[in-house]
Design an enzyme around this catalytic site. Structure first.
Site, short mmCIF file in Angstrom:
data_model
loop_
_atom_site.label_atom_id
_atom_site.label_comp_id
_atom_site.label_asym_id
_atom_site.label_seq_id
_atom_site.Cartn_x
_atom_site.Cartn_y
_atom_site.Cartn_z
N THR A 1 12.97 -2.95 23.72
CA THR A 1 13.86 -3.81 24.52
C THR A 1 13.75 -4.92 23.98
O THR A 1 12.69 -5.49 23.33
CB THR A 1 13.13 -3.37 25.90
OG1 THR A 1 13.46 -1.96 26.31
CG2 THR A 1 13.17 -4.94 26.89
N ARG B 1 17.46 7.97 35.02
CA ARG B 1 15.95 7.08 35.52
C ARG B 1 16.29 5.41 34.99
O ARG B 1 17.00 5.00 34.44
CB ARG B 1 14.40 7.32 34.34
CG ARG B 1 13.14 6.40 34.78
CD ARG B 1 13.95 5.41 34.07
NE ARG B 1 12.14 4.61 33.64
CZ ARG B 1 12.09 3.52 32.64
NH1 ARG B 1 13.18 2.96 32.00
NH2 ARG B 1 11.05 2.62 32.88
N GLY C 1 15.05 1.42 34.68
CA GLY C 1 13.70 0.49 34.62
C GLY C 1 13.45 -0.76 35.80
O GLY C 1 14.52 -0.53 36.19
N ASP C 2 12.87 -1.29 34.61
CA ASP C 2 12.87 -2.71 35.77
C ASP C 2 13.65 -3.15 35.65
O ASP C 2 14.35 -4.38 35.71
CB ASP C 2 10.90 -3.79 34.90
CG ASP C 2 11.08 -3.31 33.37
OD1 ASP C 2 11.77 -2.26 33.07
OD2 ASP C 2 11.70 -5.00 32.75
N THR D 1 8.88 -7.00 29.25
CA THR D 1 9.15 -5.73 28.55
C THR D 1 8.30 -5.27 28.28
O THR D 1 7.05 -5.59 28.77
CB THR D 1 9.36 -6.12 26.67
OG1 THR D 1 9.02 -4.83 25.92
CG2 THR D 1 8.03 -6.89 26.29
N GLY D 2 8.28 -3.46 28.72
CA GLY D 2 7.00 -2.71 28.66
C GLY D 2 7.02 -1.13 29.66
O GLY D 2 8.59 -1.03 29.37
N GLY E 1 8.59 0.04 32.74
CA GLY E 1 9.07 -0.41 34.00
C GLY E 1 8.63 -0.15 35.28
O GLY E 1 8.92 -0.61 36.28
N1 ASP Z 1 11.08 -1.98 31.03
C1 ASP Z 1 11.91 -0.46 29.76
C2 ASP Z 1 12.23 0.19 30.82
O1 ASP Z 1 11.15 -0.05 30.84
C3 ASP Z 1 11.16 -0.59 28.27
C4 ASP Z 1 11.16 -1.72 27.54
O2 ASP Z 1 10.56 -2.44 27.67
O3 ASP Z 1 10.70 -1.33 26.52
O4 ASP Z 1 12.59 0.45 30.64
#
Ligand code: ASP
Length: 321
Positions: free
Chosen positions: A183, A211, A213-214, A234-235, A237
């Site tokens: 991301t 879905r 996410g964050d 990032t990570g 979500g």
């Molecule tokens: N945070 C993002 C999500 O969960 C994914 C990512 O950061 O790579 O959609």
């Protein structure tokens, strides 16, 4: 008014970066370097323009999991999310579930500036993008991506079974097959001390359609407030959102922590709650200090500020920056 050193810090995702050849890693570094300069080159217009420009570059180049490079859902679709926030007045724009918009971050900005709302998703968000003349693409799901999707899907079927409950477990764990999170995000401060944050993503491979996410959730994937600073996460979500991670980081900066300490404590918090391999964060504090941290093996990142000859770019922890 105190003059602030203008600065921009971006990330290209936290993850394992396993299976990336040296060549791919160096292309990644090059794109990070170009993206941060896209932002830095317009920072005299303000932090908001800078973060949008950097994220637009990463969405358009196809090398990150955002815009053209977005990964696919379990049924082979692209569904992109993005958010942007202006630290001057806490204005926010966010969007989600986009299938054809080339630059979701710019749609988020339009939503922030031109509508009465902060978050518009799906079909009507795409109609809005069309209305504002933003570029729409029909080929975000490329042949190459479909091939990759098939491989991933087959591995998933073989290795992990095909029940829906398993899928959910994998999404919540975010570790089994979702090896890399790439991301994108950017935070910046301009010479007047205005901060901004922007993020954009395709989510992660094989996510459930629909879905969210964050990333498009204010306070989770992004936050910006001139009284504190700006941050972008990032990570996984599902974990980031539960801790309101970006807001948490900004609150630390609001009470006086410098960006680097705020990032360290933020990553400590998510690691304590949900374990390693869950997240990364970047931040700029209200005095122009920059910080980042991650509990994954790597997090692509690049920074540029007034007085530096060229951007500093890195992916792994051991690299000097
Ligand atoms: N945070 C993002 C999500 O969960 C994914 C990512 O950061 O790579 O959609």
């Amino acid at each position: 008014m105190k003059k602030i050193r203008s600065a921009i810090l971006i990330h290209g995702g936290a993850g394992s970066y396993k299976g990336f050849s040296d060549e791919v890693l160096s292309i990644r570094l090059e794109h990070l370097s170009k993206a941060v300069m896209e932002g830095y080159n317009v920072i005299s217009k303000g932090a908001l323009d800078a973060v949008e420009a950097a994220v637009r570059y990463m969405e358009s180049c196809g090398f990150f999991n955002a815009g053209l490079g977005s990964v696919l859902t379990i049924n082979g679709l692209v569904e992109m999310d993005a958010g942007i926030m202006d630290g001057r007045d806490l204005r926010v724009g966010a969007t989600a579930l986009l299938r054809r918009v080339k630059n979701p971050v710019s749609l988020a900005r339009k939503i922030m500036e031109n509508t009465d709302h902060i978050f518009i998703a799906g079909e009507w968000a795409e109609k809005l993008a069309e209305f504002y003349g933003l570029e729409l693409l029909d080929n975000i799901v490329s042949e190459e991506k479909l091939k990759r999707f098939k491989e991933m899907y087959e591995n998933w079927i073989k290795g992990e079974g095909s029940r829906m409950s398993k899928l959910r477990e994998m999404i919540l764990q975010g570790r089994v097959i979702f090896e890399s999170h790439d991301t994108v995000g950017a935070v910046a401060i301009d010479s007047e001390g205005n901060v901004a944050s922007a993020v954009s993503t395709g989510g992660y491979w094989l996510k459930f359609p629909g879905r969210i996410g964050d990333v498009p959730l204010v306070g989770c994937g992004f936050y910006a407030d001139n009284d504190a600073g700006a941050s972008a996460a990032t990570g996984t979500g599902e974990y980031i959102a539960r801790l309101n991670l970006s807001r948490f980081c900004c609150d630390l900066m609001r009470i006086g922590f410098q960006a680097q300490d705020a990032c360290r404590l933020t990553i400590k918090r998510i690691t304590d709650k949900f374990g390693p391999d869950t997240a990364g964060i970047i931040a700029v504090d209200k005095n122009g200090g920059l910080g980042y941290d991650f509990n994954t093996r790597g997090m692509g990142r690049a920074l540029m500020y007034e007085g530096l000859d060229k951007p500093i770019v890195a992916i792994f922890r051991e690299e000097k920056n």
